[in-house]
Design a protein around this motif. Structure first.
Motif, PDB file in Angstrom:
ATOM      1  N   THR A   1      -5.312 -42.881 -56.260  1.00 32.19           N
ATOM      2  CA  THR A   1      -4.093 -42.300 -56.802  1.00 32.19           C
ATOM      3  C   THR A   1      -3.729 -41.021 -56.064  1.00 32.19           C
ATOM      4  O   THR A   1      -2.565 -40.803 -55.707  1.00 32.19           O
TER       5      THR A   1
ATOM      6  N   GLY B   1      -2.413 -41.893 -52.821  1.00 32.06           N
ATOM      7  CA  GLY B   1      -1.106 -42.502 -52.980  1.00 32.06           C
ATOM      8  C   GLY B   1      -0.028 -41.514 -53.405  1.00 32.06           C
ATOM      9  O   GLY B   1       1.149 -41.712 -53.142  1.00 32.06           O
ATOM     10  N   VAL B   2      -0.450 -40.455 -54.080  1.00 30.50           N
ATOM     11  CA  VAL B   2       0.536 -39.510 -54.592  1.00 30.50           C
ATOM     12  C   VAL B   2       0.732 -38.327 -53.655  1.00 30.50           C
ATOM     13  O   VAL B   2       1.848 -37.898 -53.379  1.00 30.50           O
TER      14      VAL B   2
ATOM     15  N   ALA C   1      -0.656 -45.759 -55.472  1.00 36.65           N
ATOM     16  CA  ALA C   1      -0.672 -45.056 -56.752  1.00 36.65           C
ATOM     17  C   ALA C   1      -0.769 -46.060 -57.898  1.00 36.65           C
ATOM     18  O   ALA C   1      -1.523 -45.863 -58.848  1.00 36.65           O
TER      19      ALA C   1
ATOM     20  N   VAL D   1       0.989 -39.548 -62.418  1.00 35.29           N
ATOM     21  CA  VAL D   1       1.099 -40.443 -61.265  1.00 35.29           C
ATOM     22  C   VAL D   1       2.536 -40.951 -61.123  1.00 35.29           C
ATOM     23  O   VAL D   1       3.108 -40.928 -60.031  1.00 35.29           O
TER      24      VAL D   1
ATOM     25  N   ALA E   1       4.808 -40.186 -58.054  1.00 33.42           N
ATOM     26  CA  ALA E   1       5.212 -41.327 -57.232  1.00 33.42           C
ATOM     27  C   ALA E   1       6.739 -41.394 -57.150  1.00 33.42           C
ATOM     28  O   ALA E   1       7.306 -41.651 -56.090  1.00 33.42           O
TER      29      ALA E   1
END
Lengths: 875, 270
Positions: A451, A454-455, A464, A819, A823
Motif C-alpha cells: 500500500t 502504491g500510495v 494500493a 489508502v 490513491a
C-alpha cells in the motif's frame, strides 16, 4: 498389476452401491439434527435470507425499473417515427451525456416535402427551472429541469395534456403534473421560469409523460415555439432536433432511408424506436446503473459479513457435536459420511433460507415500487419483472456462500477421532498458534508495504488496491491472535469496574480466540466499511474546503445548487449587474463550454479572464491572461504538460457546431480547482454557444464594505435574476460538500444491514455459547450468582466481542480510507486532503458497542432463565 | 476406620438446616399419571456442627431432599429452613443471596468454573458478593488452602488438576465463606477410592476441627461411615436414622431395604 484392475473395479462397484444408502443415512442424520436444533440455525438462516433478499430485490427492482422506463419512453414517443439531429456530440470526461449541436429549423420545410412524411416539427430543448409557489426553485438537485417548445402535433409530443390547454401566447406554458404538484402550482398561476434569465410565465395546462406525472423526476416546461427559440436557443431558427411522423404505410426504417438523402452533412436521421431506446438507456445509464451497482456492492458486503456468521455457527455446532460425531465414527460411519451430514445441513439451511430470501427480495422490490411514488418519484406502473437471472443468481450465491462457509467446519467434523467420544470436549486453543501469528504478521507487513509503495512511492491504484485486500486478509488471519490480546486489554477496565462479573465476561470472551475473532470479524467488516466511507466523506469535505479556501479569493459566491446537476444555471447578465453596485469591486461570472482539443472532449471555462485572475487564485501564471481576445486561451500547467503546449503554441479547438479554430495559448496557470483547465473569453465562445448561462458568480467587495451589507446588496440584485442563493465563502464550501452528507446518509442506511447481520452473528454465537456452558452457568447460579449478575456477564462478553470488532473495524476502515484518499489524490488532478473526523468515528465506535450490548440482550435473558437444577444435571 | 463417636453428645445443638413435612411432586400435580412424588412428607433436621449422611436407594428422594433443603429447588408443600430462615418465603434473588452467603455446595462433578484459577474458584462466592476480605477472612481462607493441600496449585486452571484435586478445590470453595451448612451431593461419585477418601476426610475434619456443618448424599456405605449420623430415605419417606455408622452396619441396613420394602435397586447415583 493386472490383478489390481478388476479388483479395484469390483471394489469400486460395491461401495458405490452402498454409498447411496450411506449418504442416505447421512442425510437422515442431518435432517433429524436440523429438526432438533432449529434455533441454532436461526442466525445463519436470517443472515443468508437477508443477504439473498437484498441481492434479489436489487436485481428485480433494476429489471423492473429498466422495463418500466422502456415502456414509458416507448409509450411517450410512439408517434415519433424518426428523429433528425446533428451527428456530432462532444463528451467531456466525467459526463455521461454529450453535448449535441442544434439543427436549423429551416430543415422542417425540406423534410415535410419528403414522400412518406406526414408531419415534422422542430423540438427545442434547454434548461428551465420553475419557481414554486413558496419562492423556492423546483427540482435542480440531480434530475434535469427541462424546458422546450410545446409541440402542437399530439402524436409527436412526448407529453400529453391532462388538464387545461396548450400555450398560445408568449408567456403561457404547460408544465408536467409532477413539477406542478411539487411547486404547488395550479392552472392560472403566474410564476418565474429561470432560463436562466427569469421569464414571467402563466401556467395554462398540465401534462403527463407516458401516462405518469413526469419523466422520472425530471421537470418539464413547454412554451410556445417563439418563446422557446427566444429563451432557450442561442439564436432563433435553431432547434435541438426535428421530430418526424410517417404517413400511413411507411415504416420507421423506410422513413429514415427516405430522409437521409435530403439531410445536409453532419445531420442524421434515426428511427423513433432507436431514439426512445437511447433516451431510456440514458436514464438507465445515469441513474439505474449507479443505483444498482451501489446496491449490489452493499449486498456483497452483507453476504461477506454473513459468511463469518455462518462459518461460526457451523464451527460451534460441530464443536458441540464432537461426541455425537465421534460416536458415529466409532459405530462405523466414514469421514465422508460425517462431513456429508454436516454439509447436507448447510445445503438444506442454504436452500430454504435462499428461497425465503428470494421471496423477501421480491417483497422488497414490490415495496420499493409502492414506496417510490410516495416519496415523489413517479415509478412507472407495470408488473415486477422477475427474470431467471435475478432469481437464479441470488439463489446460487446464497447456497454457495452458505455451503462454502460450512465447508471447513464440515471437514473438521469428518476428522473427529472416534476416541473423542470418550474424552472431555477439548478446549480450542488453536487460534493462538505461532504459525498463525507469523503468517498474519507477514501478510500485514506485505499489505502495508504494498500500500505504501502504491500510495507514496509509485502511485498505482492496483498496488494500493491489492494492499487493501491483503490488509483485510491479514486482519482475518490475525483475528484470533489479536482477539486474545485485544480482549485482555479492552477487558482490563471492565474487571476493575465490574469485579468478578467483568472478570468472568472477559475470560469467557477469551475462551475460544477463533470463535471470538470470527464473531467479531463480521462486525469488523461492517464497521470498517462504515468508517471507510466516513473517513473518505470527511476527506472529500476537507478537500472541498481546502479547494475553496485556496482558490476562491472572492467574498461571496452566487452558485447553482449542488454541482451543476439540474437547475438552469445563472444568467450571464447577473455578474455585470452585480458589478454595478457601489459595494462591489469585481463580479465575475463563470460559464461552461465544451470543445474538443486534439480530438478529446474538454470542458471550457467561459469568463472574463482579467476578473477571473482577481477573484481566483490561479497559482503561478506564465504569460498573460489580460489579452486572450477571441483567438486565445489559457490552460493549466497540467493540461499544458499533457498536450505538450507552452505559451505561444497553437491548439486546435473543435466546437459542437462543427467549426474548428486554432487558438494560441496566451497563458499557463498553476491551479485548476474551480477555474477549470481551459479558460476562454466570452467573445471567443459566443459563436459556438448553446443556451447561455453561468454556473458561478464570484463577487469581491470594495475595501471597507461590511460583509453583511455586501451580501445584502448582492442578494438584492440576484432577486431580479430568479433569486439564486448568495453564499459566503464558508457557506459556499459547505454547500459544495452538501452532496457528500446525503451520499453518506444513504451509505449508512445500507450498511445498517451489514451491521444487523453481524449482530445476528454475535447473538447467535452467544446463544450457542450459553447452551454450551449450561452446567457452568448452573454452577455459578448455585454458588450465588444472581440473575442480574449472570445477565451482566453475558452482556459484557457481547460488548467485549463487539468492542474488539469495532476497534479492528475502525483501524481497518481508517487505513483503507487513507489508502483511498491517497490513491485518489495520485490518480486525479485535484489535490485530496485526508481528514479523520473524530466525532463521527466516536459515534461509529459507540454504535458498535451499543450494538454489542443489544446483541447480548437475548442470549443474556435466555441464560438467566436457566433452571439451576437442570443446568447442573445436564450431561 | 469409622468416624469417631465422641461428638454424639452434640445432638442437642440447633439445626443448621431442616425440612418439615417436605413434599415434592414433579410433573403436573393435576394428572396422577405423569406426576412423580419425590418427597412424601419428610421432616428431618441437620444439627449444626454435625456431619450427616443421607442414604437410600435410587429414586428414594435423596438428591431432591438436599436440593430443596439447600434452596436450589422449591418444595411443593411443607417448609425448609436454613437456620431460622424459611426458604419458601424468599424470592429468587433472596434465595440466591442466601445460597451465596449461608450455604456451600459440593456436587458430584463440574464444581469449578473452567476459566477461573483455583484461587479464584475458591473465593468465587465472596467475589460475587463483592465482599471485602477482612483479616479474619483471609486467615480462614489461608488455613483452608493448607487443609485441602493445594497451596502450590493456586494459580492453575481446573483443567490442569486431577479429579480428586478438583473436588478438594470444590470443598475449599464450599467452606470459604464460612457458611451455616455445606451440602455435598455424591462428592466422591466420580473419584477413585483414594481420592474419595481424601475428600471425605476433608469434610470430616471441617466438621470436627473447624466446627462446620455438612450434609452429604451418598450411596456408598464406606462414605456414609465418615458421618456422625446417617438418615435413610426410601420412596420419598424418612425410614430410619443411624448414629455412629460403620460401613458394615450401613450395608446391612441397606440390604434390609432390598429384601423388605424397597424395590431392588442398582444403587446408582440418584
Amino acid at each position: 498389476m493386472s490383478a489390481t484392475g478388476p479388483r479395484g473395479a469390483a471394489g469400486h462397484g460395491r461401495p458405490a452401491e452402498s454409498r447411496g444408502a450411506a449418504l442416505g443415512a447421512a442425510l437422515r442424520i442431518s435432517l433429524t439434527s436440523l429438526r432438533g436444533h432449529k434455533r441454532r440455525f436461526a442466525g445463519t438462516f436470517l443472515a443468508v435470507l437477508l443477504g439473498v433478499a437484498f441481492l434479489a430485490g436489487t436485481l428485480v427492482m433494476g429489471d423492473t425499473l429498466r422495463a418500466s422506463f422502456d415502456t414509458m419512453f416507448g409509450n411517450a414517443t410512439r408517434g415519433t417515427d424518426a428523429v433528425v439531429r446533428s451527428e456530432n456530440t462532444i463528451t467531456t470526461p466525467g459526463e455521461s451525456q454529450g453535448v449535441r449541436r442544434n439543427v436549423d429549423t429551416a430543415l422542417v420545410d425540406r423534410i415535410e416535402k419528403v414522400p412518406g412524411v406526414a408531419a415534422a416539427v422542430p423540438s427545442i430543448q434547454g434548461a428551465g427551472q420553475l419557481i414554486g409557489k413558496d419562492g423556492d426553485p423546483i427540482g435542480g438537485q440531480g434530475p434535469p429541469t427541462l424546458a422546450g417548445n410545446w409541440i402542437t402535433d399530439p402524436e409527436l409530443n412526448a407529453y400529453r395534456l391532462s388538464e387545461g390547454r396548450a400555450p398560445a401566447r408568449s408567456g403561457e406554458v404547460v408544465v408536467n403534473r409532477g413539477a406542478a404538484e411539487t411547486g404547488d402550482l395550479k392552472i392560472g398561476d403566474t410564476t418565474t421560469l429561470r432560463t436562466p434569465d427569469p421569464v414571467k410565465v402563466t401556467i395554462v395546462g398540465l401534462a403527463t409523460f407516458g401516462g405518469e406525472d413526469g419523466m422520472a423526476q425530471t421537470t418539464f416546461t413547454g412554451m410556445t415555439q417563439a418563446d422557446a427559440e427566444k429563451y432557450l436557443m442561442p439564436k432563433p431558427g435553431e432547434a435541438a432536433t426535428v421530430q418526424v411522423r410517417a404517413g400511413p404505410g411507411t415504416g420507421q426504417q423506410e422513413l429514415v432511408d427516405a430522409l437521409t438523402p435530403v439531410l445536409p452533412k453532419g445531420v442524421e436521421a434515426i428511427t423513433g424506436q432507436e431514439s426512445a431506446e437511447e433516451n431510456s438507456d440514458m436514464i438507465s445509464g445515469q441513474f439505474l446503473t449507479l443505483f444498482t451497482t451501489f446496491l449490489l456492492v452493499f449486498s456483497g458486503i452483507a453476504l461477506l459479513v454473513a459468511t463469518f456468521s455462518i462459518h461460526n455457527t457451523f464451527a460451534i455446532v460441530v464443536a458441540q457435536r464432537t461426541r455425537e460425531n465421534a460416536l458415529l465414527r466409532a459405530l462405523g460411519a466414514s469421514r465422508r459420511q460425517v462431513t456429508a451430514s454436516t454439509l447436507t445441513e448447510a445445503v438444506v439451511v442454504a436452500v430454504v433460507a435462499s428461497v425465503a430470501g428470494l421471496a423477501g427480495g421480491i417483497g422488497i422490490a414490490a415495496g420499493l415500487q409502492a414506496l417510490f411514488p410516495v416519496i415523489g418519484f413517479p415509478f412507472p406502473e407495470g408488473d415486477l419483472v422477475i427474470s431467471g437471472t435475478s432469481m437464479l443468481l441470488p439463489l446460487a450465491v446464497g447456497v454457495v456462500v452458505c455451503v462454502a462457509s460450512a465447508l471447513l467446519p464440515a471437514v473438521r467434523a469428518g476428522r473427529t477421532a472416534p476416541l473423542a467420544a470418550l474424552r472431555e470436549t477439548a478446549v480450542d486453543q488453536s487460534g493462538t498458534s505461532r504459525a498463525r501469528a507469523v503468517a498474519g504478521a507477514a501478510l500485514a507487513l506485505a499489505a502495508v508495504a504494498l500500500t505504501l509503495v502504491g500510495v507514496l512511492a509509485s502511485p498505482s491504484i492496483w498496488l494500493a488496491g491489492t494492499g487493501a485486500v491483503l490488509a483485510l486478509a491479514a486482519f482475518v488471519v490475525l483475528g484470533p491472535v489479536a482477539s486474545s490480546r485485544a480482549v485482555r486489554f479492552l477487558g482490563g477496565p471492565l474487571e476493575r469496574m465490574r469485579g468478578v462479573t467483568g472478570s468472568l465476561a472477559r475470560r469467557n470472551a477469551l475462551r475460544s480466540p477463533k470463535r471470538t475473532a470470527a464473531t467479531a470479524s463480521a462486525l469488523m467488516i461492517g464497521v470498517a466499511v462504515v468508517s471507510l466511507f466516513t473517513v473518505f466523506g470527511a476527506s472529500l469535505k476537507a478537500t472541498m474546503d481546502q479547494t475553496v479556501s485556496r482558490s476562491f479569493a472572492g467574498d461571496v459566491a452566487v452558485s447553482t445548487p449542488s454541482f451543476g446537476a439540474g437547475g438552469s444555471g445563472l444568467s450571464p447578465r447577473l455578474a455585470p449587474a452585480i458589478a454595478e453596485r457601489p459595494e462591489v469591486a469585481t463580479a465575475v461570472g463563470l460559464g461552461r463550454g465544451v470543445a474538443e482539443v486534439d480530438g478529446e472532449g474538454r470542458a471550457l471555462t467561459v469568463t472574463d479572464p482579467i476578473a477571473l485572475a482577481n477573484s481566483f487564485n490561479l497559482g503561478k501564471v506564465e504569460g498573460s491572461l489580460s489579452d486572450l481576445g477571441d483567438d486565445g486561451i489559457a490552460i493549466t500547467r497540467k493540461e499544458a504538460d499533457k498536450q505538450h503546449l507552452k505559451v505561444g503554441d497553437k491548439a486546435e479547438l473543435a466546437f459542437t457546431d462543427g467549426k474548428k479554430d486554432a487558438f494560441s495559448v496566451r497563458a499557463v496557470y498553476g491551479q485548476s480547482e474551480l477555474a477549470g483547465d481551459y479558460v476562454i473569453t466570452r467573445d471567443a465562445w459566443a459563436p459556438h454557444r448553446g443556451q447561455d448561462s453561468d454556473t458561478l458568480v464570484s463577487v469581491t467587495f470594495k475595501d471597507g464594505v461590511d460583509a453583511a451589507d455586501g451580501k445584502a446588496a448582492v442578494s438584492e440584485v440576484a432577486k431580479a435574476y430568479g433569486d439564486p442563493e448568495v453564499q459566503t465563502r464558508d457557506e459556499y464550501a459547505q454547500s459544495a460538500a452538501g452532496g457528500i452528507d446525503m451520499m453518506l446518509t444513504l451509505v449508512y442506511a445500507l450498511l445498517a444491514l451489514a451491521v444487523l447481520i453481524a449482530l445476528l452473528g454475535i447473538a447467535n454465537t452467544l446463544t450457542l455459547a450459553v447452551h454450551e456452558r449450561t452446567r457452568e452457568l448452573g454452577l455459578l447460579r448455585a454458588v450465588g450468582q444472581t440473575r442480574g449478575q449472570l445477565r451482566a456477564m453475558v452482556r459484557w462478553e457481547s460488548v467485549l466481542v463487539a468492542a474488539f470488532g469495532t476497534v479492528g473495524g475502525l483501524a481497518l476502515g481508517g487505513f483503507l480510507g487513507w489508502v483511498l484518499v491517497k490513491a485518489s489524490d495520485g490518480a486525479s488532478d485535484s489535490a485530496f486532503a485526508f481528514a479523520l473526523p473524530p466525532t463521527q468515528l466516536a459515534v461509529v465506535a459507540l454504535v458498535g458497542l451499543a450494538a454489542g450490548a443489544l446483541a447480548g440482550l437475548r442470549p443474556a435473558r435466555r441464560a438467566a432463565r436457566l433452571d439451576v437444577l437442570r443446568a447442573i444435571a445436564t450431561e | 476406620m469409622n468416624a469417631t463417636t465422641t461428638l454424639r453428645n452434640r445432638s442437642w445443638a440447633p439445626d443448621a438446616a431442616r425440612v418439615e413435612g417436605a413434599v415434592k411432586v414433579y410433573g403436573s400435580p393435576d394428572s396422577a399419571d405423569t406426576a412423580v412424588t419425590a418427597l412424601d412428607g419428610v421432616s428431618v433436621g441437620f444439627p449444626a456442627g454435625r456431619f450427616t449422611a443421607i442414604m437410600g436407594p435410587s429414586g428414594s428422594g435423596k438428591s431432591t431432599l438436599t436440593h430443596c433443603a439447600a434452596g436450589l429447588d422449591t418444595l411443593t408443600s411443607g417448609s425448609a429452613y436454613i437456620g431460622d430462615t424459611e426458604l419458601g418465603s424468599l424470592d429468587d434473588r433472596r434465595l440466591t443471596l442466601l445460597r451465596r452467603d449461608r450455604v456451600g455446595f459440593v456436587f458430584q462433578a463440574f464444581n469449578l468454573v473452567p476459566t477461573l484459577t483455583v484461587a479464584e474458584n475458591i473465593t468465587l462466592p465472596m467475589d460475587l458478593a463483592g465482599r471485602r476480605f477482612d483479616q479474619d477472612g483471609l486467615e480462614w481462607t489461608d488455613a483452608l488452602i493448607d487443609v485441602v493441600g493445594l497451596r502450590d496449585r493456586l494459580h492453575h486452571r481446573p483443567a490442569e488438576l486431577s479429579g480428586g484435586q478438583q473436588q478438594r478445590v470444590a470443598v475449599a470453595r464450599a467452606f470459604a465463606g464460612r457458611p451455616d451448612v455445606v451440602f455435598a451431593d455424591e462428592p466422591t461419585g466420580n473419584l477413585d477410592s483414594r481420592s474419595g477418601e481424601e475428600v471425605l476426610g476433608l469434610l470430616g475434619r471441617a466438621v470436627r476441627e473447624m466446627d462446620r456443618t455438612v450434609v452429604m448424599v451418598t450411596h456408598d456405605p464406606v462414605a456414609a461411615a465418615h458421618a456422625d449420623e446417617v438418615v435413610f430415605l426410601a420412596d420419598g419417606r424418612l425410614v430410619d436414622r443411624m448414629e455412629a455408622p460403620t460401613a458394615d452396619k450401613v450395608l446391612d441396613r441397606l440390604k434390609a431395604f432390598d429384601t423388605r420394602s424397597a424395590p431392588p435397586s442398582e444403587g446408582g447415583p440418584s
